[in-house]
Design an enzyme around this catalytic site. Structure first.
Site, short mmCIF file in Angstrom:
data_model
loop_
_atom_site.label_atom_id
_atom_site.label_comp_id
_atom_site.label_asym_id
_atom_site.label_seq_id
_atom_site.Cartn_x
_atom_site.Cartn_y
_atom_site.Cartn_z
N ASN A 10 0.87 -1.17 0.00
CA ASN A 10 0.00 0.00 0.00
C ASN A 10 0.91 1.22 0.00
O ASN A 10 1.52 1.54 1.02
CB ASN A 10 -0.89 -0.04 1.25
CG ASN A 10 -1.68 1.23 1.46
OD1 ASN A 10 -1.79 2.06 0.56
ND2 ASN A 10 -2.23 1.40 2.66
N LYS A 12 0.19 4.30 -0.28
CA LYS A 12 -0.43 5.49 0.35
C LYS A 12 -0.19 6.72 -0.54
O LYS A 12 -0.16 6.61 -1.76
CB LYS A 12 0.11 5.69 1.76
CG LYS A 12 0.02 4.40 2.59
CD LYS A 12 0.26 4.60 4.05
CE LYS A 12 0.24 3.25 4.75
NZ LYS A 12 0.30 3.36 6.19
N HIS A 94 -9.29 0.72 5.50
CA HIS A 94 -7.94 0.97 6.03
C HIS A 94 -8.05 1.94 7.22
O HIS A 94 -8.86 2.86 7.21
CB HIS A 94 -7.02 1.55 4.95
CG HIS A 94 -5.60 1.59 5.39
ND1 HIS A 94 -5.10 2.60 6.19
CD2 HIS A 94 -4.58 0.72 5.20
CE1 HIS A 94 -3.83 2.34 6.45
NE2 HIS A 94 -3.50 1.21 5.87
N GLU A 96 -6.38 4.38 8.17
CA GLU A 96 -6.25 5.82 7.89
C GLU A 96 -7.53 6.39 7.30
O GLU A 96 -7.88 7.54 7.54
CB GLU A 96 -5.04 6.06 6.95
CG GLU A 96 -3.74 5.91 7.72
CD GLU A 96 -2.60 5.30 6.93
OE1 GLU A 96 -2.62 5.36 5.70
OE2 GLU A 96 -1.70 4.72 7.57
N GLU A 164 -4.87 -5.35 10.77
CA GLU A 164 -3.89 -4.30 10.97
C GLU A 164 -4.17 -3.56 12.27
O GLU A 164 -4.99 -2.63 12.30
CB GLU A 164 -3.95 -3.29 9.81
CG GLU A 164 -3.72 -3.91 8.45
CD GLU A 164 -3.19 -2.88 7.46
OE1 GLU A 164 -2.10 -3.11 6.94
OE2 GLU A 164 -3.85 -1.85 7.26
N GLY A 170 2.75 1.96 10.80
CA GLY A 170 3.68 3.06 10.62
C GLY A 170 4.40 3.47 11.89
O GLY A 170 5.04 4.52 11.95
N SER A 210 3.79 -2.40 10.46
CA SER A 210 5.25 -2.44 10.64
C SER A 210 5.86 -3.79 10.28
O SER A 210 6.78 -4.25 10.95
CB SER A 210 5.62 -2.01 12.06
OG SER A 210 5.20 -0.67 12.28
C1 PEP Z 1 -0.58 -0.09 6.23
O1 PEP Z 1 -0.76 1.11 6.21
O2 PEP Z 1 -1.40 -0.85 5.69
C2 PEP Z 1 0.62 -0.58 6.89
C3 PEP Z 1 0.65 -1.82 7.28
O3 PEP Z 1 1.65 0.34 7.10
P1 PEP Z 1 3.11 0.02 7.72
O4 PEP Z 1 3.61 -1.23 7.05
O5 PEP Z 1 3.91 1.22 7.34
O6 PEP Z 1 2.93 -0.14 9.18
#
Ligand code: PEP
Length: 248
Positions: A10, A12, A94, A96, A164, A170, A210
């Site tokens: 992703n 973003k 998601h 966000e 997630e 992040g 992460s």
């Molecule tokens: C995400 O935004 O779906 C995600 C898993 O981000 P990150 O890997 O940066 O934690």
């Protein structure tokens, strides 16, 4: 039940046209065929990235969509428009979009319904905030987000759930293998009651939060972890491909 792992990047609101194409080409070149691999660039680079992926097995994905088919919805993009560009999967829910942009559960549900009805692979994201985990509400939150899915979504090959935990996205702080497996097993069990066991056994459940080359192997080797949804580490071809190659 042997499931083919699925690792999706992703991107973003990152990259520009040139770096998006460069990254897509490197992923297409290095991706193994053993694992399903996808990338979700910003809308405006879907066309260029689709061209860069041409002839490869890497799936083109979208980070978002609107549920209406067409009409006066300024700034929005429909499922048909995505399909026109060769998009094969789309994210919904998601964290966000839920917690930064402020999408309601009802809106997320309508988007998921549109993605599935349009024939795309749905990656439906679920996960608890830190205060919800601390208050022992993780499973309850995840259950409510799974309830955004319609029982009419009867093809498990087009249903992917991404677990997630919001506190892991992040932040550099991933869920432990045990924390991930516990929630993934709960998700599979819940899918079993929503549909049936055979359906639940076929759905891929990605971990996201992460994930990086150093923790990908142990996270993705958990029984109910079938790949990952990758944010930050998906922006570097080497790191992303290392995660893809670590997946079982
Ligand atoms: C995400 O935004 O779906 C995600 C898993 O981000 P990150 O890997 O940066 O934690």
């Amino acid at each position: 039940m042997a499931r083919t792992s699925f690792v999706a990047g992703n991107w973003k609101m990152n990259t520009n046209k040139a770096t998006a194409v460069e990254l897509a080409k490197a992923v297409a070149k290095g991706a193994p065929t053993r694992v399903d691999v996808g990338v979700a660039p910003p809308f405006v680079y879907l066309h260029a990235v689709g061209q860069a992926l041409a002839g490869s097995k890497v799936l083109l994905g979208a980070q978002d969509v609107y549920f209406e088919k067409n009409g006066a919805f300024t700034g929005e993009i429909s499922v048909e428009m995505l399909k026109d560009l060769g998009v094969r999967f789309c994210l919904t829910g998601h964290s966000e979009r839920r917690h930064v942009i402020g999408e309601s559960s009802a809106l997320v549900a309508r988007k998921a319904e549109a993605v599935y009805a349009g024939g795309l692979i749905l990656i439906h994201c679920v996960g608890e905030k830190l205060e919800q985990r601390d208050a022992n509400q993780t499973l309850q939150v995840v259950q409510a987000q799974l309830n955004e899915l319609s029982r009419k979504m009867d093809d498990p090959a087009r249903m992917v759930i991404a677990y997630e935990p919001v506190w892991a996205i992040g932040t550099g702080r991933n869920a432990t293998d045990q924390q991930a497996q516990e929630v993934h097993a709960f998700i599979r069990q819940t899918l079993g009651t929503m549909w049936n066991k055979d359906y639940a056994d076929r759905v891929r459940i990605q971990y996201g939060g992460s994930m990086k080359p150093e923790n990908a192997k142990s996270l993705t080797s958990q029984t109910d972890v079938d790949g990952g949804l990758i944010g930050g580490a998906a922006l570097k071809a080497d790191a992303f491909l290392a995660i893809v190659n670590a997946a079982k």
